[in-house]
Design an enzyme around this catalytic site. Sequence first.
Site, PDB file in Angstrom:
ATOM      1  N   ASP A  71       0.910  -1.018   0.106  1.00 53.13           N
ATOM      2  CA  ASP A  71       0.026  -0.004  -0.017  1.00 53.13           C
ATOM      3  C   ASP A  71       0.753   1.225  -0.199  1.00 53.13           C
ATOM      4  OD1 ASP A  71      -2.976   1.060   0.635  1.00 53.13           O
ATOM      5  OD2 ASP A  71      -1.508   2.036   2.027  1.00 53.13           O
ATOM      6  N   TYR A  79       3.042   9.855  -0.085  1.00 54.41           N
ATOM      7  CA  TYR A  79       3.953   9.249   0.590  1.00 54.41           C
ATOM      8  C   TYR A  79       5.352   9.504   0.063  1.00 54.41           C
ATOM      9  CZ  TYR A  79       0.125   6.430   2.560  1.00 54.41           C
ATOM     10  OH  TYR A  79      -1.077   6.149   3.112  1.00 54.41           O
ATOM     11  N   LYS A 119      -2.783   6.017  -4.347  1.00 54.81           N
ATOM     12  CA  LYS A 119      -3.855   6.767  -4.093  1.00 54.81           C
ATOM     13  C   LYS A 119      -3.428   8.205  -4.515  1.00 54.81           C
ATOM     14  CE  LYS A 119      -3.654   4.510   0.518  1.00 54.81           C
ATOM     15  NZ  LYS A 119      -2.311   4.455   0.884  1.00 54.81           N
ATOM     16  N   HIS A 170      -7.724   9.499  -2.221  1.00 52.06           N
ATOM     17  CA  HIS A 170      -7.096   9.287  -0.945  1.00 52.06           C
ATOM     18  C   HIS A 170      -7.813  10.156   0.160  1.00 52.06           C
ATOM     19  CE1 HIS A 170      -2.614   8.857   0.942  1.00 52.06           C
ATOM     20  NE2 HIS A 170      -3.707   8.922   2.036  1.00 52.06           N
TER      21      HIS A 170
HETATM   22  N1  NAP Z   1      -5.181   6.387   3.742  1.00 56.62           N
HETATM   23  C1  NAP Z   1      -4.923   7.079   4.789  1.00 56.62           C
HETATM   24  O1  NAP Z   1      -5.312   8.236   4.927  1.00 56.62           O
HETATM   25  C2  NAP Z   1      -3.821   6.450   5.611  1.00 56.62           C
HETATM   26  C3  NAP Z   1      -3.349   6.784   6.873  1.00 56.62           C
HETATM   27  C4  NAP Z   1      -2.510   6.125   7.599  1.00 56.62           C
HETATM   28  C5  NAP Z   1      -1.851   5.131   7.182  1.00 56.62           C
HETATM   29  N2  NAP Z   1      -2.408   4.721   5.972  1.00 56.62           N
HETATM   30  C6  NAP Z   1      -1.759   3.312   5.304  1.00 56.62           C
HETATM   31  O2  NAP Z   1      -1.598   2.143   6.720  1.00 56.62           O
HETATM   32  C7  NAP Z   1      -0.545   1.940   6.699  1.00 56.62           C
HETATM   33  C8  NAP Z   1      -0.113   1.633   8.317  1.00 56.62           C
HETATM   34  O3  NAP Z   1      -0.555   2.738   9.234  1.00 56.62           O
HETATM   35  P1  NAP Z   1       0.439   3.690  10.027  1.00 56.62           P
HETATM   36  O4  NAP Z   1       1.707   3.873   9.128  1.00 56.62           O
HETATM   37  O5  NAP Z   1      -0.290   4.860  10.436  1.00 56.62           O
HETATM   38  O6  NAP Z   1       0.858   2.900  11.240  1.00 56.62           O
HETATM   39  P2  NAP Z   1       0.697   1.433  12.032  1.00 56.62           P
HETATM   40  O7  NAP Z   1       0.969   0.474  11.125  1.00 56.62           O
HETATM   41  O8  NAP Z   1      -0.392   1.479  12.863  1.00 56.62           O
HETATM   42  O9  NAP Z   1       2.230   1.390  12.915  1.00 56.62           O
HETATM   43  C9  NAP Z   1       3.308   1.811  12.634  1.00 56.62           C
HETATM   44  C10 NAP Z   1       4.113   1.861  13.793  1.00 56.62           C
HETATM   45  O10 NAP Z   1       4.221   0.837  14.482  1.00 56.62           O
HETATM   46  C11 NAP Z   1       5.725   0.363  14.565  1.00 56.62           C
HETATM   47  N3  NAP Z   1       5.644  -1.238  14.516  1.00 56.62           N
HETATM   48  C12 NAP Z   1       5.319  -1.773  13.159  1.00 56.62           C
HETATM   49  N4  NAP Z   1       5.282  -3.243  13.596  1.00 56.62           N
HETATM   50  C13 NAP Z   1       5.693  -3.272  14.801  1.00 56.62           C
HETATM   51  C14 NAP Z   1       5.768  -4.446  15.810  1.00 56.62           C
HETATM   52  N5  NAP Z   1       5.719  -5.615  15.271  1.00 56.62           N
HETATM   53  N6  NAP Z   1       6.342  -4.242  16.920  1.00 56.62           N
HETATM   54  C15 NAP Z   1       6.520  -3.024  17.538  1.00 56.62           C
HETATM   55  N7  NAP Z   1       6.180  -1.955  16.804  1.00 56.62           N
HETATM   56  C16 NAP Z   1       5.862  -1.981  15.549  1.00 56.62           C
HETATM   57  C17 NAP Z   1       6.435   1.036  13.455  1.00 56.62           C
HETATM   58  O11 NAP Z   1       7.589   0.937  13.549  1.00 56.62           O
HETATM   59  P3  NAP Z   1       8.939   0.678  12.664  1.00 56.62           P
HETATM   60  O12 NAP Z   1       8.692   1.264  11.165  1.00 56.62           O
HETATM   61  O13 NAP Z   1       9.835   1.836  13.194  1.00 56.62           O
HETATM   62  O14 NAP Z   1       9.155  -0.584  12.754  1.00 56.62           O
HETATM   63  C18 NAP Z   1       5.641   2.349  13.372  1.00 56.62           C
HETATM   64  O15 NAP Z   1       6.217   3.203  14.305  1.00 56.62           O
HETATM   65  C19 NAP Z   1       0.342   3.112   6.403  1.00 56.62           C
HETATM   66  O16 NAP Z   1       1.745   3.017   6.522  1.00 56.62           O
HETATM   67  C20 NAP Z   1      -0.172   3.549   5.045  1.00 56.62           C
HETATM   68  O17 NAP Z   1       0.029   2.433   4.204  1.00 56.62           O
HETATM   69  C21 NAP Z   1      -3.194   5.257   4.957  1.00 56.62           C
END
Ligand code: NAP
Length: 283
Positions: free
Chosen positions: A47, A52, A77, A110
């Site tokens: 994704d 990004y 997106k 998005h």
């Molecule tokens: N459509 C939208 O508006 C929108 C908005 C937000 C997100 N998204 C999508 O959803 C994805 C995920 O959401 P997000 O990036 O907000 O964050 P998330 O996946 O909820 O959390 C990521 C965080 O958790 C840490 N992490 C990941 N796996 C872990 C584990 N097994 N143990 C401990 N810590 C862990 C990562 O650190 P490290 O990377 O340092 O390991 C990072 O700090 C995004 O990357 C994006 O693709 C979409």
Amino acid sequence: MSSMNTYTLSNGNKIPVLGFGTWQTPAGDTAKAAVQAALAAGFRHIDTAEMYGNEQSIGEALAESDLPRSELFITSKLDNKFHSYEAATEAIDRSLADLKLEQLDLFLIHWPNPKAFRDENWEEHLQETWRALEDAYHAGKLKAIGVSNFKPKHLQVLEKTQTIQPMVDQIRICPGDFDQETISYCQAHGILLEAYSPFGTGQIFSDPTLQKLAAKKGKTIAQICLRWSLQHGFLPLPKSVHADRIKENTQVFDFELTESEIKQLDDLEGIAGYATDPDTASF
Ligand SMILES: NC(=O)c1ccc[n+]([C@@H]2O[C@H](COP(=O)([O-])OP(=O)(O)OC[C@H]3O[C@@H](n4cnc5c(N)ncnc54)[C@H](OP(=O)(O)O)[C@@H]3O)[C@@H](O)[C@H]2O)c1
């Protein structure tokens, strides 16, 4: 069951049940290595988004992979700057070029109501933008189309003019942040819910209920959150740049949460904050 298992979208296309998130993953070597680690760990669904800034690096990792294109599922997106027919059409072509792909498996609007277009014509801007996605779908550039951060009122704006219903709504869903109204609306309309920020962008790990449950199940908090999402029928999108965590995040198919464990997590409130309101956000 594994990260290669699939849900079926409303157009019949298959989509892997777990996707790899890349928001805040810096372009260049970090993004490339993260995607390579994700593919090695078994993720087949990536994704990304123009906003990004890492599509080119992800495109390099994909181009260098030995996996057949048909095994990969790639989502991008639309940048919030491009809510018009022409600009959205150009943005689709740009994402394809940056990702070095002939077709995207899924492309999303998005944000329903970006600040720059939040005027008396915002509904027309949105409908016109959706028409660009529909036309790119018919032209074969996009294999599926959908939206992100849409609430029922935004989906209803599209309903007035759409010829294709969105196949996906990607919204923030994690224990403690669960927009039941949008979830019920999408489920009633056959729109697959992708769960972004499944760890509340890293804010979820200090919650005591999750800590206790993880210890009881012999799993990590990350795995508990992903399992909760999957058992609800959502498609979680965990992000990490660390190979060990990326692997850990795919190891969620060898255990189950009981109904009462799921209920315990459903009852949490705001442990990792809440989604931004799409109609009042400062972007
Ligand atoms: N459509 C939208 O508006 C929108 C908005 C937000 C997100 N998204 C999508 O959803 C994805 C995920 O959401 P997000 O990036 O907000 O964050 P998330 O996946 O909820 O959390 C990521 C965080 O958790 C840490 N992490 C990941 N796996 C872990 C584990 N097994 N143990 C401990 N810590 C862990 C990562 O650190 P490290 O990377 O340092 O390991 C990072 O700090 C995004 O990357 C994006 O693709 C979409």
